[in-house]
Design a protein around this motif. Structure first.
Motif, PDB file in Angstrom:
ATOM      1  N   GLY A   1       1.049  -0.981  -0.473  1.00 15.27           N
ATOM      2  CA  GLY A   1       0.404   0.022   0.471  1.00 15.27           C
ATOM      3  C   GLY A   1       0.756   1.437  -0.043  1.00 15.27           C
ATOM      4  N   ARG A   2       0.290   2.301  -0.989  1.00 11.68           N
ATOM      5  CA  ARG A   2       1.397   3.266  -0.712  1.00 11.68           C
ATOM      6  C   ARG A   2       0.102   4.634  -1.111  1.00 11.68           C
ATOM      7  N   LYS A   3       0.702   5.368   0.316  1.00 14.41           N
ATOM      8  CA  LYS A   3      -0.482   6.358   1.066  1.00 14.41           C
ATOM      9  C   LYS A   3       0.445   8.154   0.031  1.00 14.41           C
ATOM     10  N   GLY A   4      -0.878   8.806  -0.794  1.00 13.04           N
ATOM     11  CA  GLY A   4      -0.281  10.204  -1.428  1.00 13.04           C
ATOM     12  C   GLY A   4       0.068  11.094  -0.067  1.00 13.04           C
ATOM     13  N   LYS A   5       0.023  11.978  -0.597  1.00 18.29           N
ATOM     14  CA  LYS A   5       0.340  13.554   0.430  1.00 18.29           C
ATOM     15  C   LYS A   5      -1.043  14.053   1.549  1.00 18.29           C
ATOM     16  N   SER A   6      -1.881  13.252   0.852  1.00 21.01           N
ATOM     17  CA  SER A   6      -3.349  13.565   2.031  1.00 21.01           C
ATOM     18  C   SER A   6      -3.152  13.026   3.119  1.00 21.01           C
ATOM     19  N   GLY A   7      -2.284  11.390   3.048  1.00 23.26           N
ATOM     20  CA  GLY A   7      -2.115  10.518   4.036  1.00 23.26           C
ATOM     21  C   GLY A   7      -3.110   9.340   3.761  1.00 23.26           C
ATOM     22  N   VAL A   8      -3.878   9.438   2.447  1.00 19.33           N
ATOM     23  CA  VAL A   8      -4.994   8.311   2.237  1.00 19.33           C
ATOM     24  C   VAL A   8      -4.412   7.470   1.305  1.00 19.33           C
ATOM     25  N   TYR A   9      -4.613   5.668   2.000  1.00 18.10           N
ATOM     26  CA  TYR A   9      -3.356   4.906   1.160  1.00 18.10           C
ATOM     27  C   TYR A   9      -4.309   5.114  -0.749  1.00 18.10           C
ATOM     28  N   SER A  10      -3.411   4.410  -1.504  1.00 17.40           N
ATOM     29  CA  SER A  10      -4.160   4.576  -3.381  1.00 17.40           C
ATOM     30  C   SER A  10      -5.122   3.725  -2.763  1.00 17.40           C
ATOM     31  N   THR A  11      -5.911   3.703  -3.745  1.00 16.98           N
ATOM     32  CA  THR A  11      -6.847   2.736  -4.100  1.00 16.98           C
ATOM     33  C   THR A  11      -7.266   3.101  -5.826  1.00 16.98           C
ATOM     34  N   ASP A  12      -6.208   3.259  -6.776  1.00 14.12           N
ATOM     35  CA  ASP A  12      -6.498   3.690  -8.041  1.00 14.12           C
ATOM     36  C   ASP A  12      -6.634   2.312  -8.519  1.00 14.12           C
ATOM     37  N   VAL A  13      -7.247   2.754 -10.286  1.00 13.14           N
ATOM     38  CA  VAL A  13      -7.291   1.199 -11.010  1.00 13.14           C
ATOM     39  C   VAL A  13      -6.111   0.535 -10.996  1.00 13.14           C
ATOM     40  N   ASN A  14      -5.173   1.190 -10.915  1.00 13.89           N
ATOM     41  CA  ASN A  14      -3.443   0.001 -10.969  1.00 13.89           C
ATOM     42  C   ASN A  14      -3.622  -0.450 -10.207  1.00 13.89           C
ATOM     43  N   GLU A  15      -3.288   0.200  -8.858  1.00 14.93           N
ATOM     44  CA  GLU A  15      -3.564  -0.236  -7.390  1.00 14.93           C
ATOM     45  C   GLU A  15      -4.497  -1.686  -7.404  1.00 14.93           C
ATOM     46  N   LEU A  16      -5.791  -1.062  -7.609  1.00 15.18           N
ATOM     47  CA  LEU A  16      -6.134  -2.484  -7.251  1.00 15.18           C
ATOM     48  C   LEU A  16      -5.793  -3.950  -8.291  1.00 15.18           C
ATOM     49  N   GLU A  17      -5.813  -3.770  -9.967  1.00 13.63           N
ATOM     50  CA  GLU A  17      -5.303  -4.515 -10.541  1.00 13.63           C
ATOM     51  C   GLU A  17      -3.722  -5.324 -10.210  1.00 13.63           C
ATOM     52  N   ARG A  18      -3.243  -4.542  -9.929  1.00 14.78           N
ATOM     53  CA  ARG A  18      -1.672  -4.901  -9.144  1.00 14.78           C
ATOM     54  C   ARG A  18      -2.236  -6.484  -7.700  1.00 14.78           C
ATOM     55  N   LEU A  19      -3.495  -6.052  -7.089  1.00 13.23           N
ATOM     56  CA  LEU A  19      -3.800  -6.755  -5.954  1.00 13.23           C
ATOM     57  C   LEU A  19      -4.532  -8.275  -6.076  1.00 13.23           C
ATOM     58  N   ALA A  20      -5.385  -7.693  -7.331  1.00 11.91           N
ATOM     59  CA  ALA A  20      -5.996  -9.080  -8.302  1.00 11.91           C
ATOM     60  C   ALA A  20      -5.312  -9.492  -9.112  1.00 11.91           C
ATOM     61  N   ALA A  21      -3.784  -9.167  -9.674  1.00 12.26           N
ATOM     62  CA  ALA A  21      -2.997 -10.203 -10.417  1.00 12.26           C
ATOM     63  C   ALA A  21      -2.417 -11.420  -9.677  1.00 12.26           C
ATOM     64  N   ASP A  22      -2.435 -10.499  -7.671  1.00 14.30           N
ATOM     65  CA  ASP A  22      -1.264 -11.512  -7.415  1.00 14.30           C
ATOM     66  C   ASP A  22      -2.456 -12.550  -7.027  1.00 14.30           C
ATOM     67  N   ARG A  23      -1.975 -13.532  -8.325  1.00 13.58           N
ATOM     68  CA  ARG A  23      -3.716 -14.877  -7.378  1.00 13.58           C
ATOM     69  C   ARG A  23      -3.068 -15.734  -6.524  1.00 13.58           C
ATOM     70  N   GLY A  24      -4.509 -15.938  -5.834  1.00 12.81           N
ATOM     71  CA  GLY A  24      -4.189 -17.201  -4.333  1.00 12.81           C
ATOM     72  C   GLY A  24      -3.950 -15.847  -3.485  1.00 12.81           C
ATOM     73  N   SER A  25      -3.677 -14.845  -3.517  1.00 13.44           N
ATOM     74  CA  SER A  25      -3.512 -13.776  -1.866  1.00 13.44           C
ATOM     75  C   SER A  25      -4.770 -13.336  -1.839  1.00 13.44           C
ATOM     76  N   PRO A  26      -4.243 -12.880  -0.206  1.00 15.36           N
ATOM     77  CA  PRO A  26      -6.559 -13.352   0.045  1.00 15.36           C
ATOM     78  C   PRO A  26      -6.701 -11.345  -0.510  1.00 15.36           C
ATOM     79  N   GLY A  27      -6.103 -10.932  -1.473  1.00 18.68           N
ATOM     80  CA  GLY A  27      -6.254  -9.885  -2.051  1.00 18.68           C
ATOM     81  C   GLY A  27      -6.540  -9.034  -3.241  1.00 18.68           C
ATOM     82  N   ALA A  28      -6.973 -10.854  -4.048  1.00 18.00           N
ATOM     83  CA  ALA A  28      -7.008 -10.916  -4.975  1.00 18.00           C
ATOM     84  C   ALA A  28      -8.302 -11.142  -5.931  1.00 18.00           C
ATOM     85  N   GLU A  29      -9.372 -11.460  -4.416  1.00 17.20           N
ATOM     86  CA  GLU A  29     -10.403 -11.839  -4.293  1.00 17.20           C
ATOM     87  C   GLU A  29     -11.030 -10.740  -4.534  1.00 17.20           C
ATOM     88  N   ILE A  30     -10.758 -10.089  -3.556  1.00 15.33           N
ATOM     89  CA  ILE A  30     -11.780  -7.947  -2.888  1.00 15.33           C
ATOM     90  C   ILE A  30     -11.241  -7.492  -4.152  1.00 15.33           C
TER      91      ILE A  30
END
Length: 920
Positions: free
Chosen positions: A585-614
């Protein structure tokens, strides 16, 4: 009496930065703000020289961000973002620009420019001088306690005295600091008192004298939130009073006497500065143009500056004799600029309020036709009857011997077309500007007037007001309406005179005359036709999507271990990276984690991980929610009640490569290859007895790449009708399977968009090294593509623009930026621009030729409704399909010729059905 002018330089800098595009000089340095600042300072100096100008003058700048106020309050201006990266290196050049005018450039560490201005003002008043502060900053209005001090607001070209402070804040300059302290300032992070705005602050100060008086009286006020806040935030109010107070005792960096002006601006230092940066347009004012190329604002060489717009000279036409006189002169000279005023932004819903005409600069008029109150009993001012006036104007507006000139003329064509007026022939200045300067700046009238005419147009909101009290234009009094409307026609005419001269000189005549100009009327007719929508189908889809969205929310909440707001990036980020403990996870200047499409696609691509399905489910939820909000819900509201159809609006200047863009609604973002996208297209239907025909160019950009990059294998494959992605798969992988073909398809398109090794790695889910090896292999198999990319980048770096096969130029001012991501972004866009722009030019030529070809074939009922990327959508009687199909295919396949003869055939795929989805 000596008259000192103090210029608030910081205000000029940021106005210049945001007004102009990111230009670069011949040394590759960013100079957009420098150019704009220089032009604005020159305009000011020139205007003051012609008027009863200053005897003394200086430009005051901020030296640094840290001042004595930060010692009082460490959060002062803490929320201000740092200046843009490409502006920082321009600050020293702006100081050089000031000195090039032989003007003192004054700044002092530890003090704000406002404090220096205040101190110079106090010193000048002590010697009996007059002082004019060139700014509209509210803090500086505190200085107008003496009648010898005024302000010059160059943004709105007006002088401000103490009465302007009373009008804006309800108190005089002597009490303004107290009002500013109570209301606070979110920009400078002056806390003030919560809940106290300008009106409340003024009322309190007028009742109690000053901040201290208000705070003392707070205990005696009636109970309520205001009383509580004044008591609770008393110290913040006292500190705010110190923060807004201007320091008037700063030691003067230069004595007043050294600010004396010589007669005029010395030529030599200014010339040296302009030559150094290659500012040809500004140099021409000194009688010489630099030879060095520079991506600066467009030159209007050969034109003397027009005299300023004289709004009081514009005529309000309210009798037939006057209207006849304007029509006669227009027909005699052979051209007239026109503009319409209406009741709405949507031309399919707007009623005509008036028409303005211009024949020469400052020779303009407004013809009111629909002014008066909103109810039937409201008084109507003297004006012409709309039907009678249009009967007079129609022969002029349709006269083939009179050129009609408009800005964004498509809008006026639709409004007038609904009233039976077919405007022709015509020129459109928004299209002319785009064909000359795509990529350099916007093409709205206000920006063009400022850029080319050094003129600030009257703002629409200044005529009708804002918020709940805003008027309709039909309720505006005729004097104000005439000044605004006639100015539009006047400015349009002035722009046309410049652009008409530039088109042949800069090689833009071909694309304007052969591609864009004739398209304006075609698009206007398409927008008027609209397309029928099945409301029940959309309502059913909205219900289905709601059910699916609710189900996805349940799954996501279960995976997350509890409910949360999926649409909140903050809550989603906290759930993913804190509650679930996902890595990366990476935070921006506002202190909020990025959840943009690139970040979610990164998580989804890690098949088998707890984050892929969500992550996968959240992406599905986002797509369905967006489609429901943007299409199945919104389209129902956008059905025109009079026609029962949806009328999208096309912009001819929305994409800098020349592609049309669609808004209200945007029909170009409906997913193409998904089942959900097809379902939405199923709601676009034909009238009973008719069908929808969709004609789509097949892989046109790859075909153009084969031609423009001289790739023999691709040209031969297209000539044979081979599957180009299978060919690429065979060349790259040695075999054609479902997976290798899919990868080849991704590579074919990605390479043309200048994709990086990391970008391709993400698309194919491989390592960056593997992606680079694949790119190298692609270039080895198709060396023409590599050569094309290299030659394109060389040209754009040398000249600042790319060109299509039809001569359309797209400018890339950031191509020599020292900011890496800006430069790389410009390079990627430049690689694709000639191909995508040529594709856009071809389908535009097909659209222009389509209606005449259909009429010639005896098919007047075949109507072109939509253009979506490489696709044209028609509605036609079912019995006309077999005759229309070959005509449409022939026009599209031969659209490039004879101007451009391609080495590859243009394939056209045609489908027919009861709905767009069925035909697609």
């Amino acid at each position: 009496m000596p008259h000192l002018y103090l210029v608030d330089g910081s205000g000029y800098i940021f106005r210049a930065y945001h007004r102009l595009p990111p230009l670069t000089n011949k040394h590759g340095e960013p100079v957009g703000a420098v150019y704009g600042y220089t032009a604005m300072l020159w305009k000011l100096a020139d205007a003051l020289h012609k008027a009863d100008g200053p005897t003394h003058m200086a430009v005051i700048l901020d030296k640094s961000s840290h001042t004595f106020r930060n010692e009082l309050y460490d959060q002062y201006k803490a929320h201000r973002p740092p200046p843009p990266e490409d502006l920082v290196p321009q600050f020293p050049m702006i100081r050089d620009a000031t000195r090039a005018f032989s003007l003192p450039c004054i700044e002092e560490a530890g003090w704000e420019a406002d404090d220096l201005i205040a101190s110079y003002t106090k010193a000048a008043l002590a010697q009996g001088w007059q002082v004019t502060i060139v700014s509209s900053d509210k803090d500086l209005m505190q200085l107008m306690t003496d009648p010898s001090v005024d302000m010059l607001d160059t943004m709105n070209n007006r002088r401000l005295g103490s009465e302007a402070v009373v009008e804006k804040f309800g108190v005089g300059p002597e009490k303004l600091g107290d009002v500013l302290a109570l209301m606070g300032d979110s920009v400078d992070n002056v806390p003030g008192v919560p809940g106290v705005g300008p009106k409340t602050a003024a009322k309190l100060i007028l009742e109690h004298g000053d901040v201290e008086g208000v705070l003392t009286a707070a205990d005696t006020m009636k109970k309520g939130k205001l009383r509580e806040n004044l008591i609770e935030h008393a110290e913040a109010a006292r500190m705010s009073r110190k923060l807004v107070e201007l320091a008037c005792d700063v030691p003067l960096p230069q004595p007043l006497e050294e600010l004396s002006l010589a007669d005029g601006i010395p030529d030599a230092p200014l010339r040296a500065f302009l030559e150094h940066h290659g500012f040809r347009t500004l140099l021409s004012r000194l009688g010489e143009v630099a030879d060095a190329p520079v991506a600066e604002a467009p030159t209007d060489a050969g034109f003397d500056a027009d005299e300023p717009c004289k709004h009081d000279d514009y005529e309000t036409v309210v009798d037939m004799d006057a209207l006849d006189r304007w029509i006669t002169v227009a027909r005699h000279q052979g051209w007239v600029a026109i503009d319409t005023e209406t009741t709405a932004k949507d031309p399919m819903l707007a009623d005509l309020v008036g028409v303005s005409l211009a024949l020469h600069p400052n020779l303009a008029c407004y013809i009111p036709l629909g002014h008066g109150g909103s109810d039937m009993f409201a008084e109507r001012p003297p004006q012409l009857d709309c039907d009678v006036a249009l009967a007079k104007l129609r022969p002029l507006l349709e006269d083939p011997g009179v050129l009609k000139i408009g800005h964004n003329l498509k809008y006026d064509m639709i409004v007038l077309g609904r009233l039976g007026v077919d405007v022709a022939p015509y020129d459109d200045t928004i299209v002319m500007s785009f064909d000359l300067d795509a990529g350099l700046h916007g093409h709205g009238m206000d920006e063009l007037a400022a850029t080319h005419l050094s003129h600030t147009c009257i703002a629409y909101k200044d005529v009708v007001g804002t918020g709940k009290k805003a008027l309709g234009f039909h309720e505006v009094d005729l004097k104000a309406a005439t000044r605004y409307a006639a100015e539009d026609a006047d400015v349009t005419l002035r722009l046309w005179r410049r652009f008409t001269a530039r088109l042949p000189r800069e090689g833009a005549t071909r694309v304007y005359q052969m591609v864009d100009r004739p398209l304006v009327a075609v698009i206007a007719r398409m927008e008027r036709r609209g397309i029928k929508i099945d409301r029940e189908k959309l309502a059913q889809l909205s219900g289905d999507f709601s059910t699916q969205i609710a189900a996805l929310e349940g799954v996501v909440h279960e995976l997350a271990g509890g409910p949360f707001t999926i649409g909140s990036p903050k809550q989603l980020g906290d759930v993913l990276f804190e509650r679930m403990g996902l890595k990366g996870g990476r935070k921006g200047k506002s202190g909020v984690y990025s959840t943009d499409v690139n970040e979610l696609e990164r998580l989804a691509a890690d098949r088998g991980s707890p984050g892929a399905e969500i992550a996968t489910k959240v992406l599905e939820w986002r797509q369905l929610t967006k489609l429901k909000n943007t299409y199945t819900d919104a389209l129902q509201e956008q059905i025109n009640p009079a026609t029962g159809r949806v009328h999208t609006s096309y912009s001819l200047t929305g994409a800098q490569t020349g592609r049309l863009s669609s808004t209200d609604p945007n029909l170009q973002n409906i997913p193409i290859r998904t089942e959900v996208g097809r379902q939405i297209r199923d709601a676009f239907v034909a009238e009973p007895g008719n069908v929808i025909l969709a004609a789509d160019y097949s892989q046109i950009e790859l075909r153009l790449a084969a031609h423009m990059a001289e790739v023999p294998q691709l040209k031969e494959a297209f000539a044979r009708g081979d599957d180009i992605h299978s060919l690429t798969a065979q060349e790259l992988f040695g075999e054609v399977t479902r997976d290798t073909r899919a990868s080849a398809k991704t590579i074919n398109f990605a390479i043309l968009y200048g994709i990086s090794r990391w970008g391709l790695a993400g698309r194919l889910d491989i390592s960056a090294d593997e992606a680079q090896a694949m790119i190298d292999r692609y270039f080895d198999r198709f060396p023409g593509i590599n050569r094309y990319i290299a030659e394109t980048l060389t040209q754009v770096r040398e000249h600042g623009f790319t060109e299509t096969l039809f001569g359309r130029k797209t400018h890339f001012p950031r191509i020599r930026s020292k900011v890496q991501h800006e430069r790389q972004g410009a390079e990627r866009a430049a690689i694709n621009a000639p191909i995508q722009g040529t594709s856009a030019d071809i389908i535009k030529r097909a659209m222009v030729r389509m209606e005449p070809a259909l009429l010639e074939a005896g098919l007047p009922d075949v109507r072109m409704l939509l253009q979506v990327h490489d696709e044209l959508v028609f509605e036609l009687p079912e019995g006309d399909v077999e005759r229309a199909r070959p005509v449409i295919e022939r026009v599209m396949a031969g659209a490039a010729e004879p101007a451009v003869v391609l080495d590859v055939p243009l394939g056209v795929e045609i489908g027919v059905g009861r709905s767009w989805g069925e035909a697609h």
